[in-house]
Design a protein around this motif. Structure first.
Motif, short mmCIF file in Angstrom:
data_model
loop_
_atom_site.label_atom_id
_atom_site.label_comp_id
_atom_site.label_asym_id
_atom_site.label_seq_id
_atom_site.Cartn_x
_atom_site.Cartn_y
_atom_site.Cartn_z
N LEU A 26 1.05 -1.24 0.07
CA LEU A 26 -0.16 -0.23 0.03
C LEU A 26 0.85 1.09 0.04
O LEU A 26 1.64 1.10 0.85
N GLN B 187 -0.04 -7.40 -7.53
CA GLN B 187 -1.03 -6.84 -6.53
C GLN B 187 -0.56 -5.57 -6.08
O GLN B 187 0.65 -5.27 -5.77
N HIS C 91 -2.01 -1.40 -3.83
CA HIS C 91 -2.82 -0.61 -3.67
C HIS C 91 -2.26 1.05 -3.69
O HIS C 91 -1.31 1.02 -3.00
N ARG D 243 -5.78 4.20 -12.34
CA ARG D 243 -6.79 3.35 -12.15
C ARG D 243 -7.07 2.48 -13.44
O ARG D 243 -7.06 1.19 -13.37
N ILE E 10 -4.01 -4.00 -9.75
CA ILE E 10 -3.63 -2.90 -8.61
C ILE E 10 -4.92 -1.88 -8.52
O ILE E 10 -5.27 -1.40 -9.63
N ALA E 11 -5.50 -1.70 -7.38
CA ALA E 11 -6.30 -0.82 -7.09
C ALA E 11 -5.64 0.54 -6.85
O ALA E 11 -4.65 0.82 -6.58
N THR F 73 -7.30 4.37 -5.18
CA THR F 73 -8.17 5.36 -4.40
C THR F 73 -7.96 6.71 -4.50
O THR F 73 -6.55 6.66 -4.01
N ILE G 133 -10.03 2.90 2.27
CA ILE G 133 -8.92 2.00 1.72
C ILE G 133 -9.34 0.61 1.78
O ILE G 133 -9.07 -0.39 0.97
N ARG H 94 -11.42 -0.69 -0.61
CA ARG H 94 -10.99 -0.36 -1.90
C ARG H 94 -11.82 0.47 -2.73
O ARG H 94 -12.21 0.15 -4.09
#
Length: 251
Positions: free
Chosen positions: A82, A130, A132, A167, A175-176, A178, A218, A221
């Protein structure tokens, strides 16, 4: 879990650092002035590392991300789960009128700096498929552009757009992204900008409440989290006003 926070030496960033540390995460706190953490007890814990980093320096950001990725972690080495970017720069219209070059730090931090951080972190995350990415923008970025609108608002609109572009680009890699869009939060910086007292700001939130809302977004997500709803509603109404009325707004 390994969490990296750029802009984590004060305010919301520091609050988020403490939150994730209390959750048991490995936390890397990054900022230009690490001495701000001298009196912060949890920052001396073995699961916390402190890194000097200027987000506007692309090479420095890339080096710092590589350092954080390489840190040992209880789960896995060589990862970053993260990234949270809370670093930001504010310059008002009066300062710009006195010194036109004061616009550059706003762009270098709020726009270029965010891209620097997301680019370096996404490269590391794509190898594992993966991760964030999170950016804390501002509800000012939801204002439509208008004559004499502020540079700060324009930079935060750009930050929100950058999050949208990343995004879309990173979704196929797991991969997110926010974007957090808060209103007024009672930080030391906001008080400094308001002569020591920000209590007159509409729908003012405490740092603790902002941190809780951001951490919850978070965890879910969310693509976008805007708060408080009351200020969001006012911004929507403002966007409906004719240009001549918008120009009368004080910045």
């Amino acid at each position: 879990m390994k969490v990296m926070i750029i802009g984590g030496t004060s305010g919301i960033g520091l609050g988020l650092a403490q939150h994730y540390w209390m959750q048991g995460a490995r936390v890397a706190i990054c900022g230009r002035r690490p001495e701000k953490l001298d009196g912060v007890a949890f920052a001396r814990d073995s699961r916390v590392s402190i890194h000097v980093c200027d987000i506007s320096d692309r090479a420095a950001v890339a080096r710092t991300v590589a350092e954080v990725v390489a840190l040992p972690d209880a789960a896995h080495d060589g990862q970053l789960d993260l990234l949270i970017v809370t670093a930001g720069q504010y310059t008002d219209a009066a300062a710009i009128a006195r010194d036109r070059s004061s616009v550059l730090p706003v762009l270098r931090v709020n726009v270029g700096g965010l891209d620097n951080a997301f680019a370096a972190a996404s490269d590391a995350m794509m190898e594992r498929g993966q991760g964030h990415l999170v950016a804390v923008a501002s509800i000012a970025g939801l204002q439509d552009d208008y004559p004499n609108g502020s540079l700060y608002s324009a930079s935060k609109r750009a930050a929100i757009a950058i999050c949208g572009a990343y995004r879309k680009a990173l979704a196929p890699f797991g991969i997110a992204v926010t974007v957090i869009v808060p209103g007024y939060v009672d930080t030391a910086r906001l008080r400094e900008l308001n002569h020591g007292d920000a209590s007159h700001k509409p729908f003012l939130l405490s740092e603790q409440e902002a941190v809780q809302r951001i951490a919850a977004a978070i965890a879910r997500r969310d693509e976008r989290c805007v708060f408080p709803w009351q200020l969001h509603a006012l911004v929507r109404l403002f966007n409906l006003l004719p240009a001549f009325l918008k120009r009368a707004r004080k910045k």
